[in-house]
Design a protein around this motif. Structure first.
Motif, short mmCIF file in Angstrom:
data_model
loop_
_atom_site.label_atom_id
_atom_site.label_comp_id
_atom_site.label_asym_id
_atom_site.label_seq_id
_atom_site.Cartn_x
_atom_site.Cartn_y
_atom_site.Cartn_z
N GLY A 141 0.89 -1.21 0.00
CA GLY A 141 0.01 0.01 0.06
C GLY A 141 0.68 1.19 0.19
N PRO A 142 0.13 2.52 0.01
CA PRO A 142 0.94 3.66 0.05
C PRO A 142 1.88 3.89 0.92
CG PRO A 142 -1.40 4.14 -0.55
CD PRO A 142 -1.43 2.62 0.02
N SER A 143 1.67 3.30 2.05
CA SER A 143 2.87 3.59 3.24
C SER A 143 3.84 2.62 3.15
CB SER A 143 1.86 3.21 4.66
OG SER A 143 1.34 1.78 4.71
N ASP A 144 4.04 1.45 2.32
CA ASP A 144 5.03 0.84 1.93
C ASP A 144 6.16 1.24 1.21
OD1 ASP A 144 3.94 -1.57 3.69
OD2 ASP A 144 2.63 -1.93 2.09
N THR A 145 6.49 2.28 1.50
CA THR A 145 7.45 3.03 0.66
C THR A 145 8.86 2.37 0.78
OG1 THR A 145 7.78 4.79 2.38
CG2 THR A 145 6.65 5.56 0.79
N ALA A 146 9.16 1.73 2.16
CA ALA A 146 10.42 1.26 2.37
C ALA A 146 10.56 -0.03 1.59
CB ALA A 146 10.66 0.50 3.66
N LEU A 147 9.59 -0.70 0.93
CA LEU A 147 9.40 -1.95 0.05
C LEU A 147 10.12 -1.53 -1.25
CD1 LEU A 147 6.46 -3.90 1.24
CD2 LEU A 147 8.62 -4.16 1.94
N TYR A 148 10.07 -0.27 -1.55
CA TYR A 148 10.22 0.15 -2.98
C TYR A 148 11.72 0.87 -3.01
CZ TYR A 148 5.66 -0.92 -4.38
OH TYR A 148 4.48 -1.66 -4.48
N ALA A 149 12.54 0.95 -1.85
CA ALA A 149 13.46 1.48 -1.47
C ALA A 149 14.62 0.98 -2.61
CB ALA A 149 13.88 1.77 -0.29
N ALA A 150 15.46 1.47 -2.95
CA ALA A 150 16.58 1.04 -3.99
C ALA A 150 17.23 0.08 -3.04
CB ALA A 150 17.42 2.13 -4.45
N GLY A 151 17.55 -1.18 -3.54
CA GLY A 151 18.37 -2.08 -2.79
C GLY A 151 17.65 -3.02 -1.94
N SER A 153 15.57 -6.14 -1.20
CA SER A 153 15.56 -7.55 -1.68
C SER A 153 14.04 -7.98 -2.19
CB SER A 153 16.56 -8.30 -0.76
OG SER A 153 16.29 -10.03 -1.39
N THR A 154 14.02 -8.63 -3.29
CA THR A 154 12.68 -8.90 -3.80
C THR A 154 12.86 -10.55 -4.33
OG1 THR A 154 13.05 -8.35 -6.14
CG2 THR A 154 12.11 -6.62 -4.43
N THR A 155 11.85 -11.18 -4.25
CA THR A 155 11.48 -12.50 -5.01
C THR A 155 10.75 -12.33 -6.30
OG1 THR A 155 11.85 -13.52 -2.82
CG2 THR A 155 10.94 -14.98 -4.61
N ILE A 156 11.21 -12.74 -7.44
CA ILE A 156 10.55 -13.09 -8.55
C ILE A 156 10.28 -14.35 -8.84
CG2 ILE A 156 11.01 -10.94 -9.78
CD1 ILE A 156 13.20 -12.35 -11.08
N LEU A 157 8.98 -14.63 -9.18
CA LEU A 157 8.55 -16.14 -9.32
C LEU A 157 7.75 -16.28 -10.86
CD1 LEU A 157 7.16 -16.00 -5.90
CD2 LEU A 157 8.46 -17.94 -6.46
N ILE A 218 6.32 -9.85 -7.84
CA ILE A 218 7.35 -9.90 -7.37
C ILE A 218 7.22 -9.30 -6.08
CG2 ILE A 218 7.29 -7.38 -8.28
CD1 ILE A 218 10.40 -7.17 -8.22
N VAL A 219 7.92 -9.84 -4.91
CA VAL A 219 7.55 -9.87 -3.58
C VAL A 219 8.66 -9.49 -2.72
CG1 VAL A 219 6.60 -11.36 -1.65
CG2 VAL A 219 6.16 -11.81 -4.05
N ALA A 220 8.18 -8.55 -1.73
CA ALA A 220 9.26 -8.01 -0.56
C ALA A 220 8.50 -7.88 0.70
CB ALA A 220 9.67 -6.68 -1.01
N GLY A 221 8.96 -7.96 1.69
CA GLY A 221 8.24 -7.94 2.88
C GLY A 221 6.92 -8.55 3.19
N GLY A 222 6.78 -9.88 2.78
CA GLY A 222 5.67 -10.43 2.64
C GLY A 222 4.44 -9.73 1.86
N LYS A 223 4.97 -9.07 0.96
CA LYS A 223 3.70 -8.40 0.25
C LYS A 223 4.06 -8.38 -1.37
CE LYS A 223 2.09 -5.20 3.92
NZ LYS A 223 1.96 -3.73 4.36
N LEU A 224 2.90 -8.35 -1.87
CA LEU A 224 2.89 -7.96 -3.32
C LEU A 224 3.25 -6.59 -3.84
CD1 LEU A 224 2.43 -9.57 -6.50
CD2 LEU A 224 0.00 -8.75 -6.08
N ILE A 225 4.30 -6.30 -4.26
CA ILE A 225 4.83 -5.15 -4.52
C ILE A 225 4.74 -4.49 -6.14
CG2 ILE A 225 6.36 -5.02 -2.65
CD1 ILE A 225 8.92 -4.81 -4.70
N GLY A 226 4.62 -5.91 -6.63
CA GLY A 226 4.55 -5.70 -8.17
C GLY A 226 4.15 -6.72 -8.95
N ALA A 227 3.74 -6.61 -10.33
CA ALA A 227 3.36 -7.71 -11.23
C ALA A 227 4.07 -7.42 -12.49
CB ALA A 227 1.91 -7.41 -11.66
#
Length: 259
Positions: A141-151, A153-157, A218-227
């Motif tokens: 969500g909008p408050s999850d700015t840290a999940l989009y910070a450069a660097g 780590s994410t998981t892609i599947l 694409i997943v970070a912090g236990g959330k869906l951050i992207g498609a």
């Protein structure tokens, strides 16, 4: 100049790729990408990862189960498709097995502002004909700015190709890639829109989503951050993968998921 590709695959594109001439396919076609530089992943660890298939069973995109009967994917995966011709396969790590559930789709919602993957709004919600008992993945969500910070780590599947223009993976694959700064991504892709997209990958390339992975998570912090959305080739140095930024669309996606 190399062309940007939606991360999808069609029977035609697969046939063309087989002779080494991968071309850009229309946004309305069945397309999907694969994980390059990945390793085997288990459905038990990522139970919300699904794939989209034609009525005859051919996999063409990925998706994420976000509610018992709702799947988030990319708009370019569903644009031009009918619900009747689309299936969602859950719980099937090996595409050649009969494990899991094949659900029919009763409704396809595409963001009304979607025109092309490179223009943004590349999100879609599928409504299934049944409720699947499974863990779901929450949306960023909008408050999850840290999940989009450069660097970060994410998981892609995904089940997509393991090289640009190569063959699709039989098994679910995963890889870890870091979020790329908006400034860096803009340098790689002049059409990049930071409010609608997020990039992830290594400067040297080597690990990425690819054809057939489109729409997958694409997943970070236990959330869906992207498609998974688009990119120039697959795993090329200086050209990270581009994903629809889920946090931007959280409100409209949630309305569709809860409807």
């Amino acid at each position: 100049m190399a062309k940007t590709l939606h991360r999808l695959i069609t029977a035609l594109a697969a046939a063309v790729a087989a002779v080494g001439l991968l071309t850009v396919v229309p946004a309305s076609a069945d397309v999907s990408p694969y994980i390059v530089g990945g390793t085997r992943a288990t459905i038990s660890q990522y139970p919300w990862t699904v794939y989209l298939a034609t009525s005859s069973g051919g996999q063409f995109c990925g998706g994420t189960l976000v509610k018992g009967n709702k799947v988030v994917t990319a708009a370019h995966c569903t644009s031009g498709r009918s619900a009747a011709s689309t299936r969602v396969v859950w719980g099937r790590e090996d595409k050649q097995s009969t494990a899991g559930i094949v659900a029919s789709v009763t409704k396809i919602w595409i963001h009304p502002s979607y025109r092309s993957a490179t223009s943004g709004y590349d999100v879609s919600v599928l409504t299934l004909d049944r409720n699947i008992t499974s863990a779901y993945l929450p949306l960023a969500g909008p408050s999850d700015t840290a999940l989009y910070a450069a660097g970060t780590s994410t998981t892609i599947l995904g089940w997509g190709t393991t090289s640009s223009g190569g063959s699709a993976s039989r098994y679910l694959l995963k890889a870890s890639v870091p979020v790329v700064s908006d400034t860096s991504c803009k340098q790689s892709y002049p059409q990049y829109n930071a409010s609608a997209m997020v990039c992830a990958g290594y400067p040297q390339g080597g690990t990425d989503t690819c054809q057939g992975d489109s729409g997958g998570p694409i997943v970070a912090g236990g959330k869906l951050i992207g498609a998974t959305s688009w990119g120039r080739g697959c795993a090329s140095a200086g050209y990270p993968g581009v994903y629809a930024r889920i946090a931007t669309y959280n409100s409209v996606l949630t309305q569709q998921i809860d409807s």
